[in-house]
Every structure is written in C-alpha cells, then in structure tokens.
Scaffold this active site. Structure first.
Site, PDB file in Angstrom:
ATOM      1  N   GLU A 442       0.817  -1.214   0.000  1.00 35.53           N
ATOM      2  CA  GLU A 442       0.000   0.000   0.000  1.00 35.53           C
ATOM      3  C   GLU A 442       0.854   1.268   0.000  1.00 35.53           C
ATOM      4  O   GLU A 442       0.338   2.367   0.075  1.00 35.53           O
ATOM      5  CB  GLU A 442      -0.986  -0.008   1.167  1.00 35.53           C
ATOM      6  CG  GLU A 442      -0.388  -0.319   2.519  1.00 35.53           C
ATOM      7  CD  GLU A 442      -1.433  -0.407   3.639  1.00 35.53           C
ATOM      8  OE1 GLU A 442      -2.602  -0.091   3.401  1.00 35.53           O
ATOM      9  OE2 GLU A 442      -1.043  -0.773   4.752  1.00 35.53           O
ATOM     10  N   ASP A 466      -4.876   2.945   0.501  1.00 26.05           N
ATOM     11  CA  ASP A 466      -3.683   3.742   0.769  1.00 26.05           C
ATOM     12  C   ASP A 466      -2.790   3.852  -0.459  1.00 26.05           C
ATOM     13  O   ASP A 466      -2.220   4.909  -0.720  1.00 26.05           O
ATOM     14  CB  ASP A 466      -2.895   3.136   1.937  1.00 26.05           C
ATOM     15  CG  ASP A 466      -3.504   3.545   3.263  1.00 26.05           C
ATOM     16  OD1 ASP A 466      -3.711   4.758   3.445  1.00 26.05           O
ATOM     17  OD2 ASP A 466      -3.794   2.673   4.073  1.00 26.05           O
ATOM     18  N   CYS A 513      -7.288  -6.170  -0.956  1.00 30.66           N
ATOM     19  CA  CYS A 513      -8.282  -5.985   0.100  1.00 30.66           C
ATOM     20  C   CYS A 513      -8.727  -4.531   0.233  1.00 30.66           C
ATOM     21  O   CYS A 513      -9.507  -4.195   1.112  1.00 30.66           O
ATOM     22  CB  CYS A 513      -7.751  -6.489   1.434  1.00 30.66           C
ATOM     23  SG  CYS A 513      -6.257  -5.627   1.942  1.00 30.66           S
TER      24      CYS A 513
HETATM   25  C1  PEP Z   1      -6.050  -0.254   2.183  1.00 33.69           C
HETATM   26  O1  PEP Z   1      -5.276   0.656   2.473  1.00 33.69           O
HETATM   27  O2  PEP Z   1      -6.427  -0.510   1.019  1.00 33.69           O
HETATM   28  C2  PEP Z   1      -6.609  -1.114   3.239  1.00 33.69           C
HETATM   29  C3  PEP Z   1      -7.334  -2.177   2.954  1.00 33.69           C
HETATM   30  O3  PEP Z   1      -6.375  -0.755   4.514  1.00 33.69           O
HETATM   31  P1  PEP Z   1      -7.136   0.409   5.317  1.00 33.69           P
HETATM   32  O4  PEP Z   1      -8.277   0.876   4.472  1.00 33.69           O
HETATM   33  O5  PEP Z   1      -7.551  -0.246   6.580  1.00 33.69           O
HETATM   34  O6  PEP Z   1      -6.050   1.410   5.479  1.00 33.69           O
HETATM   35 MG    MG Z   2      -4.328   0.747   4.376  1.00 37.71          MG
END
Ligand code: PEP
Ligand code: MG
Length: 593
Positions: A442, A466, A513
């Site tokens: 990320e 991110d 994700c």
């Molecule tokens: C992301 O950054 O894509 C992620 C799944 O984590 P979060 O949204 O919890 O930062």
């Molecule tokens: Mg993230």
C-alpha cells in the site's frame, strides 16, 4: 377593475446534497429534524453552606447518567453485539473517572460555583485537547465525550430526554452520538442524515450494524431541510435528494426495485463458487472489523476473511488489550471461519485510524503508522503476534503487516515473528508452525519492490485505499481533492499489474483488500491481471461473484491488456464500464450506469 391576486404556493425546488455513504439502502420519507438540546449553562456563585447540597445534586446526576447509559449499553448489546456496544462502556468509564470528578467536586467546594458550570468547564477542557488532535478518530471521539457532558448537565437540571417520536421518519441532524443512534432506533427510523461525521464515526458504524440507511458528512443538510420535508436518502451512493421531482422519485423507485430484485437473485449464487466460465477459480472473501460480522459474511457465501482489521479491538479504550483478550477475539474469528481462511492484519494504528500516542503529527499519514509502530514498540507487536499465532492452531490463519515501505521492515518483522514463535514453543503453547506471513502493498516504494518483498514472505495483499492516496498524492479523506482520488488512473492499474506479476514470478499468491476489490467496474480488469483473491465488504460480494461467473478468463485477460494501454482515468473507466455492462447487464451499481 381590481385584479384578483392569485397566490399559488411556490413549488419547492429539488436540491441534491452529496455526502458520504455510511450505510446502504434507498428510502423515501419525511424529515424529522433532531436539534440537539444543548443545555444552557450559567455560571453562578453558591453559598458556602450550599456546597454540600450542590455536590449531592451532581452525585445524583452522575448516578442517573450511569443508569441511562447502562440501559443503552444492554439495549445495544442485544441489538448489535457486545464488542460494538463497548462504546457505551467507554462512556460509563468517563463517569467513573475518579481524577476528573475529584477535580470537579473540589472546584465546587473551593470556588463555590454551581455544579453544571464546573462540569461544563472541566469536561470542555478535555474536549478542546481532543479536537486539536490531527487524528480523525480522536476528533470523532469528542462527540462521545460531549454526550457524557450534556447527559450529566441535563440530569443536574433534571430535564427529560425525548427519544421517542411518532411515525416513520428520516432523522436529520447536525451530528448524532452513538447513544442517539441506538436510542432512536427504537422508533421507526427510515434513515439517518447528518451534517457531520465520516465513515469511521461510531454513528455510521452503528447504523450499518442496525441496517438503517445513512448518509453522513453532508455539511449543510440541516440548513436546507425543514421539518416534514419529503426526501430521498441513497445510502449506496451517499446522496440525499430534497423535494424530489416526480421524475426523480420514479428514477429512485426503479433503482431501488432493481437493487432489491438483484439482491434476491444474488442469493441463488450464495453456494456457488467464484469461478469464471472457463473454470478459473478466484478466492472471494470479506473484510471485517468485528467478530460479530462473521454471521453476515456467512450469509453472503464468502470463501473466508481476506482482511480482519484488528483495530476494532482498540475502539473505545485507551489501553492495549492483553494477549489473552486478543487471543479470545482472534480465536473466535478463526474458529467461526474454519475451515475457511482468515487473514489477520496486525494493528494499523496512526494515519486516520486509532490514536497513535505520537502526539501531534504534522502529517499523520506519512508519520508513525502501521508496521512502523509495531517495530518501534516490539512488546505490543509480539503480544499481538503471539495471540494470532495461538489462534492459528487449526492452520486457517495467515498474518499480514500494514504500511510496509521496504524490505528491511519485513525482515525485522519476521525476526519478531520468530521471537513470538520461540517464546510460545518454550512454553509448550501450540500454534501453526507453517502460518503464512504476508505484506500489504500500500506504499509506492513497496509496490516498486514487490518482487524483493515477495522473496521474503508467503503472500501479498494490495491495499488500494492507501496505495492510491500515496501514489497519486491525494489524501483519501480530504473532500477538497476527492475528485482526484481515481482508482482507475493508469498509474494505479499499471502499478497493480506490476505487483501481481512480481508476486507470481516469485510463486506466491496475491490478493487485493482495498475498496477497489469491491468495485464492479474493476472486476474484469483484476481478473485479467491475474489476481488470486479479492476481499470485499460483505454487501458487495454477491455482485462481484456474479461478474466473475459471467466471463471467461481469456476474455478478461484481453480486456486487461487493452486497459493497460490507455492513458487517462476516463478512458480506462469508460472502457471497463462498457465491458462490465456487456458481460453482466443487470449490475445496478450507479458507477456502471
Ligand atoms: C487499504 O489501504 O487498502 C486497506 C485495505 O487498509 P485500510 O483501508 O484499513 O487502510
Ligand atoms: Mg491501508
């Protein structure tokens, strides 16, 4: 001759307000404006003889407040489960804060000021500190403290709280506390609409658990909406239409019918695998934050959990949970999910999430966050790793690290995993010796180095939320630049292509994700780029499965190859939308219309 003046009521104009979709669903109804009763607090001098009486008045009010909150807590536990109801435990804890109340009682006795003034003054001091925080999560929590403060003052003044109202209505308010959200849900609430708040606000989270559609962060909803106004709330798209025209009403009725029909049809897909027409199986799993969400995950026919955000455990508390507390939660999730897989992420503290104790950071997203905190505070990290390892005995747990920027961090984290393992071994505590360790990609530097990172670990998971913000230099939470936050920017899709290619060249699986995994417009592209797993929010899982089951991998590969050649986000998006519409014409997502 006098001309008769004919005054016709002026038609109210249709107004479209855009906010943040916080809880899914489309509803139409009349507005009930909820204006929070802000108690008037006057500073009064009391007589020395009256001080004990004043302190007694306050003690009584605190007791009443605790009773009220305990009732809300038990109601919330029944409706949304124990872990989410913890917010209210945190509010009760404020009432039991000995230091705070000693200070308040002393000020009443020494300064001879009235109780409500001293309560207001002392608690507001706390809130000011919280509001100055650069951390969104911390700022959101000031609403919870506000709730406690106003509750005590209301009880000192012996005012009654009105939380019951007749009829089915859409609650429109500047903001809602978690207590408001829960209490109002005992009425027939159609939706919640607020000026303030983000998706991370507790009120947003609770409305999702209560399955009440909600749009938050509308900024000026209360300025435009009047009591009884007719409106449409679209919790899928984050839109509120005030005084909708006949045409708009029909449009939303059709859209809603399509959503409902589509959702019904999707039920038939529940037990079918996410497999392309030519037999390519893709793992389709869900993102969760709380153990209770597993039931919902089951209902959607998921292959497992692709991202468990452990930060849910830190909500409403200011100390880290012990190893045993964590183990109980992780083990519950692993057991409920068994034999399916759960990917657990170590704490992603900092950024826009849980307070990092780093104090004021100029740039929290580029600051002390995720794995950086884990490596600097190994005692917290190893405790969590031990709890996750203990939950892995049935061999269905994988663990991944957030916010990794380079190979060195991965190596350091692996050493701490070894440390956690050997301490468990020496205590004869069982765990999965082969538990897979992975990295979230990320941060752009990690994306560039995906191959070298893949060399070190058992899997990768792309965190687009991110990755996009860091790659395009666009704050993911800043409304001023939200137009620039473009998941189909060619730079983004070429980076994703690079990560997947590198993972496969190093013979490890790669999933996604971030929210992009759940965008139907992206499904064909991601399939074609060779993604092995998509982890999405439970509500969108059936739609994504339907698209996967409507296409051949060969065709998806061709579409992805063409998309990679395009130079602008508009071109990529239009191109992909057209293909999604062709292979799966009934996908009702507004994005594809
Ligand atoms: C992301 O950054 O894509 C992620 C799944 O984590 P979060 O949204 O919890 O930062
Ligand atoms: Mg993230």
């Amino acid at each position: 001759m006098d001309e008769k003046l004919e005054i016709t009521p002026q038609e109210k104009q249709e107004i479209i307000l855009r906010g943040i979709p916080a809880s899914a669903g489309i509803v139409m109804g009349h507005a009930h404006i909820f204006t929070k009763h802000i108690p008037r607090v006057e500073e009064k001098v009391i007589l020395l003889d009256d001080a004990p009486k004043e302190i007694e008045r306050l003690r009584h009010a605190v007791e009443r407040s605790e009773k009220e909150l305990s009732k809300i807590l038990s109601y919330a536990e029944q409706k949304i489960g124990n872990s989410k109801a913890k917010i209210f435990e945190a509010e009760i804890m404020i009432l039991n804060d000995v230091v705070l109340f000693e200070a308040i009682y002393n000020r009443i006795a020494n300064e001879l000021k009235n109780a409500e003034f001293v309560v207001h003054d002392e608690i507001t001091k706390y809130q000011r500190l919280m509001l100055e925080s650069s951390d969104e999560y911390m700022r959101e929590r000031t609403h919870d403290v506000e709730d406690v403060k106003n509750r005590i003052i209301r009880n000192i003044q012996q005012e009654k709280l009105i939380s019951r109202f007749a009829g089915r209505s859409i609650i429109v308010s500047q903001s809602l506390t978690p207590a408001d959200t829960i209490l109002f849900s005992r009425n027939e609430i159609l939706a919640y609409v607020t000026d303030m708040g983000g998706v991370t606000s507790h009120a947003a989270l609770l409305s999702r658990s209560l399955k009440i559609p909600a749009v938050v962060g509308l900024k000026e909803a209360t300025k435009h909406v009047q009591e009884g106004d007719f409106m449409i709330v679209d919790g899928y798209g984050g839109t509120v239409v005030l005084n909708p025209s006949e045409t708009t009403i029909k449009e939303y009725e059709v859209r809603n019918k399509r959503y409902i029909e589509f959702e019904k049809r999707l039920n038939d897909l529940r037990d079918l695998p996410a497999k392309t027409l030519d037999g390519q199986r893709v793992e389709l799993s869900c993102n969760i934050e709380f153990a209770e969400e597993i039931n919902f995950v089951d209902a959607q026919g998921s292959d497992g959990i692709g991202l468990y955000r452990a930060e849910g455990l830190l909500m409403g508390r200011d100390t880290f949970p012990t190893e045993d507390e964590q183990y109980r939660e992780y083990n519950l999730i692993a057991e409920k999910c068994y034999p399916r897989k759960v990917i657990m992420r170590t704490f992603d503290i900092g950024g826009d999430k849980v307070v990092s104790q780093a104090g004021e950071e100029e740039n929290p997203f580029l600051g002390w966050r995720g794995i950086r905190i884990g490596l600097d505070r190994p005692e917290i990290f190893v405790t969590q790793l031990r709890a996750m390892l203990r939950a892995s005995v049935k061999k269905n747990v994988w663990v991944m690290f957030p916010m990794v920027a380079n190979v060195k961090e991965v190596r350091k984290a692996k050493i701490l995993v070894e440390h956690a393992k050997s301490s468990l071994r020496s205590q004869h505590i069982p765990f999965d010796e082969e538990m897979k360790i992975g990295v979230m990609i990320e941060v752009p530097s990690a994306a560039v180095m995906a191959g070298d990172i893949a060399n070190e670990v058992g899997f990768l998971s792309i965190g687009t939320n991110d990755l996009i913000q860091y790659l395009l230099a666009v704050d993911r939470g800043n409304e001023n630049v939200s137009e620039l936050y473009q998941e189909f920017d060619p730079a983004v899709i070429r980076t994703i292509h690079h990560i997947i290619k590198e993972a496969h060249e190093h013979h490890i699986p790669v999933g996604m994700c971030g929210e992009m995994a759940g965008d139907p417009v992206a499904t064909l592209l991601l399939l074609g780029l060779g993604i092995d797993e998509l982890s999405v929010i439970p509500t969108v899982l059936p739609e994504i499965k339907k698209i996967i089951r409507s296409v051949r991998l060969k065709e998806a590969k061709r579409i992805a190859a063409q998309a990679l050649k395009l130079s602008t986000e508009d071109e990529v998006k239009e191109f992909l939308k057209a293909h999604v519409k062709r292979v799966s014409p009934d996908i009702p997502m507004s994005e594809t219309e």
